[in-house]
Structures are given as structure tokens and as C-alpha cells.
Design a protein around this motif. Sequence first.
Motif, PDB file in Angstrom:
ATOM      1  N   SER A   1       0.854  -1.187   0.000  1.00 10.66           N
ATOM      2  CA  SER A   1       0.000   0.000   0.000  1.00 10.66           C
ATOM      3  C   SER A   1       0.890   1.237   0.000  1.00 10.66           C
ATOM      4  N   GLY A   2       0.306   2.378   0.318  1.00 16.32           N
ATOM      5  CA  GLY A   2       1.014   3.652   0.202  1.00 16.32           C
ATOM      6  C   GLY A   2       2.154   3.856   1.172  1.00 16.32           C
ATOM      7  N   GLU A   3       2.341   2.961   2.140  1.00 18.44           N
ATOM      8  CA  GLU A   3       3.479   3.084   3.075  1.00 18.44           C
ATOM      9  C   GLU A   3       4.651   2.216   2.637  1.00 18.44           C
ATOM     10  N   ALA A   4       4.441   1.372   1.594  1.00 14.08           N
ATOM     11  CA  ALA A   4       5.468   0.382   1.223  1.00 14.08           C
ATOM     12  C   ALA A   4       6.747   1.047   0.720  1.00 14.08           C
ATOM     13  N   PHE A   5       6.645   2.272   0.181  1.00 13.97           N
ATOM     14  CA  PHE A   5       7.865   2.909  -0.346  1.00 13.97           C
ATOM     15  C   PHE A   5       8.872   3.181   0.771  1.00 13.97           C
ATOM     16  N   ARG A   6       8.382   3.305   2.024  1.00 16.71           N
ATOM     17  CA  ARG A   6       9.340   3.589   3.111  1.00 16.71           C
ATOM     18  C   ARG A   6       9.472   2.448   4.119  1.00 16.71           C
ATOM     19  N   HIS A   7       8.381   1.687   4.337  1.00 17.56           N
ATOM     20  CA  HIS A   7       8.453   0.577   5.312  1.00 17.56           C
ATOM     21  C   HIS A   7       8.582  -0.781   4.647  1.00 17.56           C
ATOM     22  N   GLY A   8       8.506  -0.809   3.312  1.00 15.67           N
ATOM     23  CA  GLY A   8       8.413  -2.100   2.646  1.00 15.67           C
ATOM     24  C   GLY A   8       6.997  -2.640   2.782  1.00 15.67           C
ATOM     25  N   PRO A   9       6.703  -3.783   2.139  1.00 13.21           N
ATOM     26  CA  PRO A   9       5.365  -4.364   2.244  1.00 13.21           C
ATOM     27  C   PRO A   9       5.168  -4.987   3.627  1.00 13.21           C
ATOM     28  N   GLN A  10       3.989  -5.516   3.877  1.00 18.91           N
ATOM     29  CA  GLN A  10       3.725  -6.128   5.195  1.00 18.91           C
ATOM     30  C   GLN A  10       4.674  -7.283   5.467  1.00 18.91           C
ATOM     31  N   ILE A  11       5.074  -8.024   4.423  1.00 18.55           N
ATOM     32  CA  ILE A  11       5.978  -9.163   4.663  1.00 18.55           C
ATOM     33  C   ILE A  11       7.357  -8.718   5.159  1.00 18.55           C
ATOM     34  N   ASN A  12       7.650  -7.438   5.062  1.00 16.48           N
ATOM     35  CA  ASN A  12       8.933  -6.936   5.593  1.00 16.48           C
ATOM     36  C   ASN A  12       8.828  -6.516   7.050  1.00 16.48           C
ATOM     37  N   ASN A  13       7.643  -6.601   7.593  1.00 15.41           N
ATOM     38  CA  ASN A  13       7.411  -6.080   8.940  1.00 15.41           C
ATOM     39  C   ASN A  13       6.915  -7.169   9.878  1.00 15.41           C
ATOM     40  N   VAL A  14       7.397  -8.386   9.616  1.00 18.60           N
ATOM     41  CA  VAL A  14       7.026  -9.553  10.424  1.00 18.60           C
ATOM     42  C   VAL A  14       8.271 -10.051  11.137  1.00 18.60           C
ATOM     43  N   LEU A  15       8.145 -10.343  12.428  1.00 18.52           N
ATOM     44  CA  LEU A  15       9.318 -10.760  13.202  1.00 18.52           C
ATOM     45  C   LEU A  15       9.384 -12.276  13.379  1.00 18.52           C
ATOM     46  N   GLN A  16       8.218 -12.913  13.366  1.00 19.81           N
ATOM     47  CA  GLN A  16       8.198 -14.360  13.642  1.00 19.81           C
ATOM     48  C   GLN A  16       6.879 -14.959  13.152  1.00 19.81           C
ATOM     49  N   LEU A  17       6.948 -16.211  12.742  1.00 23.23           N
ATOM     50  CA  LEU A  17       5.731 -16.902  12.303  1.00 23.23           C
ATOM     51  C   LEU A  17       5.645 -18.265  12.970  1.00 23.23           C
ATOM     52  N   GLU A  18       4.429 -18.722  13.176  1.00 21.47           N
ATOM     53  CA  GLU A  18       4.208 -20.136  13.493  1.00 21.47           C
ATOM     54  C   GLU A  18       3.540 -20.731  12.252  1.00 21.47           C
ATOM     55  N   VAL A  19       4.100 -21.844  11.781  1.00 20.43           N
ATOM     56  CA  VAL A  19       3.706 -22.377  10.483  1.00 20.43           C
ATOM     57  C   VAL A  19       3.468 -23.876  10.604  1.00 20.43           C
ATOM     58  N   ILE A  20       2.502 -24.391   9.831  1.00 23.38           N
ATOM     59  CA  ILE A  20       2.339 -25.844   9.720  1.00 23.38           C
ATOM     60  C   ILE A  20       2.668 -26.226   8.290  1.00 23.38           C
ATOM     61  N   THR A  21       3.681 -27.035   8.125  1.00 18.66           N
ATOM     62  CA  THR A  21       4.141 -27.383   6.773  1.00 18.66           C
ATOM     63  C   THR A  21       3.216 -28.428   6.145  1.00 18.66           C
ATOM     64  N   GLY A  22       3.493 -28.743   4.903  1.00 13.11           N
ATOM     65  CA  GLY A  22       2.712 -29.754   4.180  1.00 13.11           C
ATOM     66  C   GLY A  22       2.929 -31.160   4.699  1.00 13.11           C
ATOM     67  N   LEU A  23       3.831 -31.326   5.675  1.00 14.19           N
ATOM     68  CA  LEU A  23       4.016 -32.622   6.338  1.00 14.19           C
ATOM     69  C   LEU A  23       3.264 -32.670   7.669  1.00 14.19           C
ATOM     70  N   GLY A  24       2.647 -31.533   8.007  1.00 10.79           N
ATOM     71  CA  GLY A  24       1.897 -31.471   9.262  1.00 10.79           C
ATOM     72  C   GLY A  24       2.752 -31.081  10.451  1.00 10.79           C
ATOM     73  N   ASP A  25       3.993 -30.640  10.209  1.00  7.71           N
ATOM     74  CA  ASP A  25       4.862 -30.240  11.323  1.00  7.71           C
ATOM     75  C   ASP A  25       4.596 -28.793  11.727  1.00  7.71           C
ATOM     76  N   VAL A  26       4.517 -28.542  13.021  1.00  9.95           N
ATOM     77  CA  VAL A  26       4.315 -27.173  13.518  1.00  9.95           C
ATOM     78  C   VAL A  26       5.690 -26.573  13.807  1.00  9.95           C
ATOM     79  N   ILE A  27       6.037 -25.498  13.120  1.00  4.39           N
ATOM     80  CA  ILE A  27       7.390 -24.936  13.244  1.00  4.39           C
ATOM     81  C   ILE A  27       7.315 -23.436  13.487  1.00  4.39           C
ATOM     82  N   THR A  28       8.071 -22.957  14.471  1.00  5.23           N
ATOM     83  CA  THR A  28       8.199 -21.519  14.687  1.00  5.23           C
ATOM     84  C   THR A  28       9.430 -21.056  13.924  1.00  5.23           C
ATOM     85  N   CYS A  29       9.288 -19.977  13.188  1.00  5.20           N
ATOM     86  CA  CYS A  29      10.429 -19.536  12.376  1.00  5.20           C
ATOM     87  C   CYS A  29      10.551 -18.018  12.397  1.00  5.20           C
TER      88      CYS A  29
END
Length: 507
Positions: free
Chosen positions: A188-216
Amino acid sequence: MRNLFSTLSRNENNNVFLNSLSVFLLTILIILESDVCFSDEDSRFDGIHFDGNLSLRDNEFAASDYGNQISFRPLAVLFPGSVSDVATTIKLIYKMGPHSPLTVAARGNGHSVQGQSQAPGGVVINMKSLGGNTMKVQTGPSPYVDVSAGELWIDVLNQCLKSGLAPKSWTDYLYLTVGGTLSNAGISGEAFRHGPQINNVLQLEVITGLGDVITCSDETNADLFYSILGGLGQFGIITRARISLEPAPQKVKYITVLYTDVGVFIKDQEHLISAKRTFDYIEGFVIVNQTGTFFVLEVAKYFNPDTADSISQEIQSILSELSYIPSTLSELEQSYLEFLDRVHRTELELQQLGLWDIPHAWLNLLIPGNKIQSFVEGVFGKIINNTNNDPVLIYPVNKSKFDNRTSFVPPDDDVFYMIALLFHANASSIGIDGLEFLNDRNKRVLDFIEANQVGAKEYLPQYSTQEDWKAHFGPRWDAFVQKKITYDPLAILSPGQRIFQKGRVRL
Ligand SMILES: Cc1cc2nc3c(=O)[nH]c(=O)nc-3n(C[C@H](O)[C@H](O)[C@H](O)COP(=O)(O)OP(=O)(O)OC[C@H]3O[C@@H](n4cnc5c(N)ncnc54)[C@H](O)[C@@H]3O)c2cc1C
């Protein structure tokens, strides 16, 4: 159990036999794994295996999206009551092996336009069921919020504002889920200075296609972390995200000015995104009608009431460096929340007019800065002769603000433009074949791009063949496939993106 199969027989899936087999296998696996039995009442499991609910009925909503053009029924919808519900489902389907046709799609708010959150004959996971009072705001010098990936950004904003904080980077519309926009980019209009939302994430909890729960994060399981960001749901389902925050401003001055000369317009836009002293938000849009093509620069400055005077002076000074038509300046003061939630007001108006839940022929393009003028001159007034009051966005961002370790694919230039052709099919304004006309026109825009070697990338891509996807990723394709082999080797996840076929992932 009886209900399970009678519900199945009512489903209009292409391959009822294979799906019957899959459900049978799924049933056996669940029973073997967990002593679970099915209720005679409906599709709930009695054995408390799921904290939520796996529904085989009334799932039409999961076969629809904002585009209203593509509709594939799932076999079942999981309303997860916990992260482990999601993990269990994926693990069971993984164990069924490559020959089962069952796939899994996370559904955020279903605001895709080409069936990306659908799972034909598979399992849709309704991510919004995972939310609910689980947001935790961390104040202090480096504030952040931990949220469920099924939360809507409007709810994240409202929660953070209670602590005087807010995320830094947005989408124009806030009724989208955290997991949905992080799977794309969130621009959006802030991406030119902050980057997109994916640049403003510090950590994720994810479940892979094998069903594993991983914090990354950048420090732990970094390969998975960056793969997932902008990864189109291909490598895992995001269940939680930690989002970086900043102090929230209270007020916004929102300004629009008009241009008739595209060269002057883009010169000013590019000046603003590179200047030290500039606005906090920079976008723009194009209007094409019988009298010509016009460009509107949209900018906003954020402030708190105690600095109102100095902000007004600063705005005057920044504006004095631009070459818009002076008489066209318009200025509006709003609260920060009102400003960020602006599209929702339009949504409510369109809903009243019956113009929200209709087919949308959207095409989002990222155009290299060095080709934007020739693109605009070749498309507006030539291929697109009337914007009919629909939004057609045009604004530049700095590629240096987009982390190149994510899965997001930018075009090849230091500055690139978001061109969002956000047309809805409206029979009264375009003729009875509105949708067909719009889709055909989008195709002509894409043909223009190819013929003139514009080097554009689609954002929220809508490709349907693997050849097109290969071309989209270019030199990054092999790495993308390699990650798929690592994190979702059977290609269970996000089939609606049409990148891989179930059970067939290879370099
Ligand atoms: C009115 C409107 C305005 C918009 N404005 C902007 C904008 O300004 N900027 C912008 O960047 N985008 C914008 N978008 C596009 C938006 O980012 C996408 O529609 C996006 O898909 C988010 O929608 P959603 O949460 O409904 O996700 P869905 O459409 O439900 O899902 C999108 C994809 O992500 C996958 N997915 C969903 N949740 C998860 C998860 N938790 N983990 C892994 N994969 C997941 C799905 O399977 C699917 O493939 C806008 C869309 C609309 C309708």
C-alpha cells in the motif's frame, strides 16, 4: 459414519470415486490414529480429536471468493479450534500419500479473485475460526503484536490502538486476514518507506505440508520463514504471526492533486518516494474518460494534534516542490483509524447498491519504473478507454525496501509501480457481457506487456499453467520448487494457486 458418505454423495465433485476413496482412507486413518468415531448427527467427531469442527455440509461459502468467477466445492471445511486441528488434518492427508486427490487450502477472508483460497474436492481450513481474543501486544522500545493468522487487519489495528501502537505497513482495505496478505506481500502507500507487510514480520508459526508445527524467524528456521513470506500458501499454513509496531499517530492530513501530463506525474511521484522530507503515504490513480486521461496524486501526512502547525508548514514546503495543477488541490483531515479504514466505507456504500458481491475482473501488475511511461501511454486511452469510476491505482515503490529473501517476485528495476486495474463487471455501464469484455481487455493489456517486453510481474498472480509460473519466477523457479519439495513434497497446500499438481513436484 453414514452421514459422512451420504453428504459426500451430494457433493458435486469431478471425481466422486476418488474422493469417496479419500474420505474412506481419511476415516480409517483418523480412527487408527485417535480412537475417534463419527457422530450419527452430523460431521463432528465425537472423540474430541478436533477442538473445532470438520464440516461436510453447507460449505458453499468456501467455493466462492471476491472475484466471483471461479467456484470449486471442497469436500469438507475445517473450522479449527486449535493449531493442532490444522496440523492433524494436514498430517492425515500427507499420510494418505501422493495418489489421494485430497488437498488443503487455508481460507483467510476469501478475498482472492481467482479461486486461490479454494480446494476443489479437498479440505478448506477456515482460518478465521482460529482467532478470538488471542492477540497480545508487547509494548516497550521494540513493540510488536502476536496474532492468530486468521485475524482481520482491522481487528489487529483496533487492538493495537488501545496501547497507542499500530503496524507500520498496510493494505488499502483492512478486512483481509493476516495470513492472506502475508502469503502475497501486502502493499500500500506506506510500502515505499516501510516495505510491504511481509517486511514487517518478526516471527511466524507455520504448519508445513508434512503437518509439522514450526516456529520460524530471521534467526530460527530462516529458510522456512522467508519462503512462507509471499509464498502464496505453498510451503505451509501460517497460524500465528508476530508483527512489528510503531507509535500510532492520531491524525492524518490526506491530500489529492491532479495532473494531465504522465511524465510530470511520475517525476513527482518518484521524487516523493526518494526524498528525505516527504509524506507518510504515497499512492495515485488514473481516470480515463471521453475528455482524456488524468492522474491523481494521493498523499498523506501523519501527525499528532500538538504538531499541527509545524506539519502544515512542512506539507506546504513539500508540495511547493511538485508540479501539479494548483487549482486542483484538495485536503481532508481525518483520524488515523478513519484514514486506514477508508475502503470499508466504500464497501458499505457498494453493498447497499448491490455492487460488492459481483464478479471482479481485477488485474494487478508490477511495472518496472523505466517502462511505466510507455506502459501508461500504450494502455490508457488506447486499450482502456474508460475507467468508469472504478479504481485504477498507480504508484511507485522502492525495490530496496522489499527483502529479496522472501518468495515475493518483483520486476527488475530499482523503482517499480503498482498498477491495479480494479474493475467490477457492471452490466449497466459496460454492456451485458461486462465480465467477458473486462477479461478480454485484461488479456489485451497482458498482450501489450508481452509484445513490448515491459518486464512486468503480476501481483496476486493468476497464471494457470506451470510454464507461466516458471516465467514468473524466472531464475528463482528452481529454488521455489526445491522449497516445495522440502516443505510440501506432495503438493497438498494451496491448490487454488494452480502452481503444482497434487503428488507431482519435481525439478
Ligand atoms: C477490496 C480489496 C482491497 C485489497 N487491497 C489490497 C492492497 O491494498 N494491497 C494488497 O497487497 N492486497 C490487497 N488486496 C488483495 C489481498 O491482499 C488478497 O485478496 C489476499 O488474498 C488477502 O485476502 P484474504 O485474507 O481474504 O486471503 P484469501 O483470499 O482467503 O487467501 C489468499 C491465499 O493465501 C492463502 N492463505 C490464506 N491464509 C493463509 C494462511 N494463514 N497461511 C497460508 N496461506 C494462507 C490461501 O490459501 C490463498 O492461496 C485487496 C483485496 C480486496 C478484495
